[in-house]
Design a protein around this motif. Structure first.
Motif, PDB file in Angstrom:
ATOM      1  N   TRP A  30      -8.361  -1.548 -10.243  1.00  0.00           N
ATOM      2  CA  TRP A  30      -7.971  -2.757  -9.494  1.00  0.00           C
ATOM      3  C   TRP A  30      -7.331  -2.405  -8.167  1.00  0.00           C
ATOM      4  CZ3 TRP A  30      -2.742  -3.369  -8.615  1.00  0.00           C
ATOM      5  CH2 TRP A  30      -1.868  -2.621  -9.427  1.00  0.00           C
ATOM      6  N   ILE A  31      -6.595  -1.256  -8.106  1.00  0.00           N
ATOM      7  CA  ILE A  31      -6.059  -0.818  -6.804  1.00  0.00           C
ATOM      8  C   ILE A  31      -7.192  -0.368  -5.899  1.00  0.00           C
ATOM      9  CG2 ILE A  31      -4.605   0.901  -5.688  1.00  0.00           C
ATOM     10  CD1 ILE A  31      -2.742   0.852  -8.049  1.00  0.00           C
ATOM     11  N   THR A  32      -8.153   0.347  -6.487  1.00  0.00           N
ATOM     12  CA  THR A  32      -9.312   0.788  -5.694  1.00  0.00           C
ATOM     13  C   THR A  32     -10.077  -0.414  -5.148  1.00  0.00           C
ATOM     14  OG1 THR A  32      -9.489   2.763  -7.099  1.00  0.00           O
ATOM     15  CG2 THR A  32     -11.407   2.169  -5.765  1.00  0.00           C
ATOM     16  N   THR A  33     -10.213  -1.472  -5.943  1.00  0.00           N
ATOM     17  CA  THR A  33     -10.933  -2.675  -5.483  1.00  0.00           C
ATOM     18  C   THR A  33     -10.215  -3.329  -4.320  1.00  0.00           C
ATOM     19  OG1 THR A  33     -11.747  -3.026  -7.735  1.00  0.00           O
ATOM     20  CG2 THR A  33     -11.842  -4.899  -6.201  1.00  0.00           C
ATOM     21  N   LEU A  34      -8.916  -3.470  -4.414  1.00  0.00           N
ATOM     22  CA  LEU A  34      -8.147  -4.128  -3.342  1.00  0.00           C
ATOM     23  C   LEU A  34      -8.177  -3.300  -2.057  1.00  0.00           C
ATOM     24  CD1 LEU A  34      -5.036  -5.427  -5.340  1.00  0.00           C
ATOM     25  CD2 LEU A  34      -7.024  -6.724  -4.525  1.00  0.00           C
ATOM     26  N   GLY A  76       0.822  -1.214   0.000  1.00  0.00           N
ATOM     27  CA  GLY A  76       0.000   0.000   0.000  1.00  0.00           C
ATOM     28  C   GLY A  76       0.843   1.246   0.000  1.00  0.00           C
ATOM     29  N   GLN A  77       1.930   1.226   0.767  1.00  0.00           N
ATOM     30  CA  GLN A  77       2.820   2.384   0.788  1.00  0.00           C
ATOM     31  C   GLN A  77       3.514   2.577  -0.564  1.00  0.00           C
ATOM     32  OE1 GLN A  77       2.997   4.522   3.397  1.00  0.00           O
ATOM     33  NE2 GLN A  77       1.401   3.223   4.338  1.00  0.00           N
ATOM     34  N   VAL A  78       3.906   1.485  -1.169  1.00  0.00           N
ATOM     35  CA  VAL A  78       4.562   1.577  -2.473  1.00  0.00           C
ATOM     36  C   VAL A  78       3.590   2.118  -3.521  1.00  0.00           C
ATOM     37  CG1 VAL A  78       5.601   0.230  -4.344  1.00  0.00           C
ATOM     38  CG2 VAL A  78       6.234  -0.233  -1.965  1.00  0.00           C
ATOM     39  N   ALA A  79       2.344   1.625  -3.498  1.00  0.00           N
ATOM     40  CA  ALA A  79       1.356   2.079  -4.491  1.00  0.00           C
ATOM     41  C   ALA A  79       1.054   3.559  -4.328  1.00  0.00           C
ATOM     42  CB  ALA A  79       0.081   1.260  -4.344  1.00  0.00           C
ATOM     43  N   TYR A  80       0.963   4.029  -3.095  1.00  0.00           N
ATOM     44  CA  TYR A  80       0.650   5.451  -2.901  1.00  0.00           C
ATOM     45  C   TYR A  80       1.780   6.341  -3.421  1.00  0.00           C
ATOM     46  CZ  TYR A  80       0.355   9.945  -0.602  1.00  0.00           C
ATOM     47  OH  TYR A  80       0.359  11.312  -0.353  1.00  0.00           O
ATOM     48  N   HIS A  81       3.002   6.022  -3.076  1.00  0.00           N
ATOM     49  CA  HIS A  81       4.116   6.866  -3.482  1.00  0.00           C
ATOM     50  C   HIS A  81       4.315   6.826  -5.000  1.00  0.00           C
ATOM     51  CE1 HIS A  81       5.525   8.120   0.450  1.00  0.00           C
ATOM     52  NE2 HIS A  81       5.322   6.868   0.894  1.00  0.00           N
TER      53      HIS A  81
END
Length: 267
Positions: A240-244, A222-227
């Motif tokens: 797909w990120i929103t779904t997870l 989650g931290q990697v995806a946000y940055h």
């Protein structure tokens, strides 16, 4: 005569008697007892038949024999045999069966085994836990900001906890993105504590181990995806990120409930 001639044809017994008779007129003198007649009869009986007597042979006169006197022998009558009278035998008395009364069994309580008191080592120094709080403080700030920012990119925002009671934007309004760091990271810390405690059943320990590792990996992703999204200038995360991210609060709730049940399964 038969023995003398040994099976040959012996002369007639009558002729033999005439040859040996004397010429004297008195024939009784030489055979006064009639022995010749007895011998002739015995011989005829032995050869199995009576030959015909010669025509001119006078019968032999034998002297009368006196009857023998028989003496009666008196026998004493046998004494009467006493008859044994059988007396009736009384029937044997029936055995008396006595019911055994069960005796109370004395239960011997085993002697209590003295338990050894745990040895407390006073010379061992206790490790302080406050340094962990210092280390966790900056990590908490970074993790909190990352999850809240990712929540904003995936549709999380301000919500009114008391709609109709408190106006929007009041004290009851919060940012729903804070549910991500509280749920995911708090559960990871709790599962890690249960895993390393060694005071839970085997199933609960195994579940806590794998769920703690999984929660830490999800938090890192989650931290990697946000940055990455923030650095690329993306204002809305892919679907797909929103779904997870939207499924994370529900997954955390299910894992926490399962871990608590497994902890209480065996006491």
């Amino acid at each position: 005569m038969a023995a003398h001639y040994k099976g040959a044809n012996p002369p007639s017994i009558d002729k033999a008697i005439e040859a040996v008779q004397p010429t004297s007129a008195n024939q009784r003198s030489w055979d006064s007892r009639g022995m010749a007649g007895k011998a002739v009869k015995a011989y005829r009986d032995s050869i199995g038949g009576t030959p015909k007597a010669p025509a001119k042979t006078e019968p032999t006169r034998t002297a009368p024999t006196k009857p023998r006197r028989t003496t009666a022998v008196r026998t004493k009558p046998a004494p009467p045999v006493p008859v044994a009278v059988q007396t009736p035998v009384p029937p044997a008395p029936e055995p008396v069966v006595r019911e055994s009364v069960p005796q109370p069994v004395e239960v011997v309580q085993p002697a209590p085994v003295p338990q050894a008191e745990p040895v407390v080592r006073t010379d061992r120094k206790t490790v302080r836990s406050w340094p962990v709080m210092v280390i966790a403080l900056p990590a908490m700030v970074a993790i909190w900001g990352g999850w809240v920012g990712l929540g904003g990119l995936t549709g999380f925002g301000d919500i009114n906890l008391l709609p109709g009671i408190v106006t929007d934007g009041g004290w009851a309004t919060i940012d729903s993105a804070i549910t991500l760091p509280i749920g995911v990271e708090a559960y990871a810390a709790f599962a890690l504590r249960v895993w390393l405690s060694g005071q839970v059943p085997a199933r609960a320990k195994a579940f806590a181990r794998w769920s703690a590792i999984g929660s830490l990996i999800v938090g890192a992703l989650g931290q990697v995806a946000y940055h990455l999204l923030e650095a690329a200038g993306v204002t809305a995360a892919p679907w797909w990120i929103t779904t997870l991210v939207a499924c994370l609060p529900v997954a955390v709730l299910g894992m926490a409930a399962a871990l608590v049940h497994l902890m209480r399964e065996e006491g």
